[in-house]
Design an enzyme around this catalytic site. Structure first.
Site, short mmCIF file in Angstrom:
data_model
loop_
_atom_site.label_atom_id
_atom_site.label_comp_id
_atom_site.label_asym_id
_atom_site.label_seq_id
_atom_site.Cartn_x
_atom_site.Cartn_y
_atom_site.Cartn_z
N SER A 79 -19.36 25.13 5.73
CA SER A 79 -19.28 24.37 4.48
C SER A 79 -19.38 22.87 4.77
O SER A 79 -19.39 22.44 5.92
CB SER A 79 -17.96 24.67 3.76
OG SER A 79 -16.87 24.07 4.45
N SER A 81 -17.15 20.53 3.98
CA SER A 81 -15.86 19.85 3.84
C SER A 81 -15.62 18.78 4.90
O SER A 81 -14.76 17.92 4.73
CB SER A 81 -14.72 20.87 3.88
OG SER A 81 -14.60 21.44 5.17
N LYS A 136 -10.55 21.14 10.30
CA LYS A 136 -10.20 19.93 9.56
C LYS A 136 -9.79 18.86 10.57
O LYS A 136 -9.72 19.08 11.76
CB LYS A 136 -9.04 20.17 8.58
CG LYS A 136 -9.27 21.28 7.57
CD LYS A 136 -10.34 20.96 6.55
CE LYS A 136 -10.55 22.12 5.58
NZ LYS A 136 -11.69 21.87 4.66
N SER A 219 -12.91 19.06 -0.28
CA SER A 219 -12.27 19.76 0.83
C SER A 219 -10.99 20.42 0.36
O SER A 219 -10.14 19.77 -0.26
CB SER A 219 -11.96 18.79 1.98
OG SER A 219 -11.22 19.42 3.00
#
Length: 269
Positions: A79, A81, A136, A219
């Protein structure tokens, strides 16, 4: 039910190793050698196919298990994010010993080699579903107070340094690009000027981490589902080794973009 590749590796290593060991200990010496046909050298043996396969498989799966479980593991970014740091289709390597050695099954840490620091890009097992891996950036470590006001980040009452960069990011006309400084780490983030602000103040508990995506307004991270427990850590992302974005849809079937060759070999900051 999800597919647990590490469990499969452990089972394959144990089963093949046991078959090979039991045969070598109890049966190999009892088998009569088979004369070689027209060749000089050691005589052949009538080794069962299962034993021969186990003898071949054991060192292969053991090496893969050790490398994947304790050295480095590949992941694919699914993705956006983490834009602009990581793009959809990036294949990355994750340092599995950066935060200690863990058992391949159960994931308990048995050797502590360090802990995440602010600015690290980490892979972890998603707290709401540990079968899924997330990636992340670490914003808060245990004991930190993290605040977010009007899309400005504060750590322990101090604003995080932001430097605005020129222009928008690729096909994201509303995404403003900034250079953010977290400790010794400088990296780019995206901020959508049209998206509503999500203000908050949290205190990071012991043995937990607060994480956010670099694409701040696109996100799903600690602002939504909370903190990352220490036992969920997988490792630190450190290298992009390939970039190739392929998608599959009911109408479009396979659709692949050309790799961005300039991203291959990039160090993740």
């Amino acid at each position: 039910m999800s597919f647990d590749f590490e469990l499969l590796l452990v089972l394959a290593t144990v089963i093949s190793g046991v078959i090979w060991l039991v045969d070598a200990r109890y049966f190999a010496k009892r088998r009569a050698p088979v004369p070689s046909e027209g060749e000089e050298g050691e005589p052949k043996t009538n080794e069962p196919y299962l034993v021969e396969f186990a003898r071949f498989l054991f060192p292969v799966v053991l090496i893969v298990l050790v490398l994947r479980g304790f050295v480095a593991e590949p992941f694919k970014i699914p993705s956006g994010s983490m834009l602009p740091s990581l793009e959809v289709g990036d294949f990355i390597l994750v340092n599995k010993f950066a935060y200690g050695l863990r058992l391949p099954v159960g994931h308990q840490r048995f050797v502590n080699l360090g802990d995440p620091e602010r600015g690290d890009v980490i892979v972890f097992r998603y707290p709401e579903n540990p079968d899924i891996d997330y990636i992340k950036r670490v914003i808060g470590v245990p004991g930190d107070e993290i605040a977010y006001y009007n899309k400005l980040l504060y750590i322990n009452g101090e604003p995080v340094s932001l430097e605005k960069r020129e222009g928008f990011y690729k096909n994201h006309p509303q995404a403003l690009r900034y250079k953010e400084t977290l400790g010794d780490v400088k990296h780019d983030i995206l901020v959508n000027s049209m998206a509503p602000a999500r203000d908050f103040v949290v205190n990071v508990p012991e043995e937990h981490y607060f994480v956010m995506g670099d694409n701040r307004d696109n996100s799903r991270d600690s602002r939504v589902w909370g903190f990352v427990p220490e036992e969920n850590l997988v490792g630190e992302a450190f290298l992009i080794w390939m970039n190739w974005n392929c998608t599959f849809g009911a109408m479009t079937r396979w659709a692949c973009q050309m790799p961005e060759w300039s991203r291959i070999g990039s160090v993740i900051e």
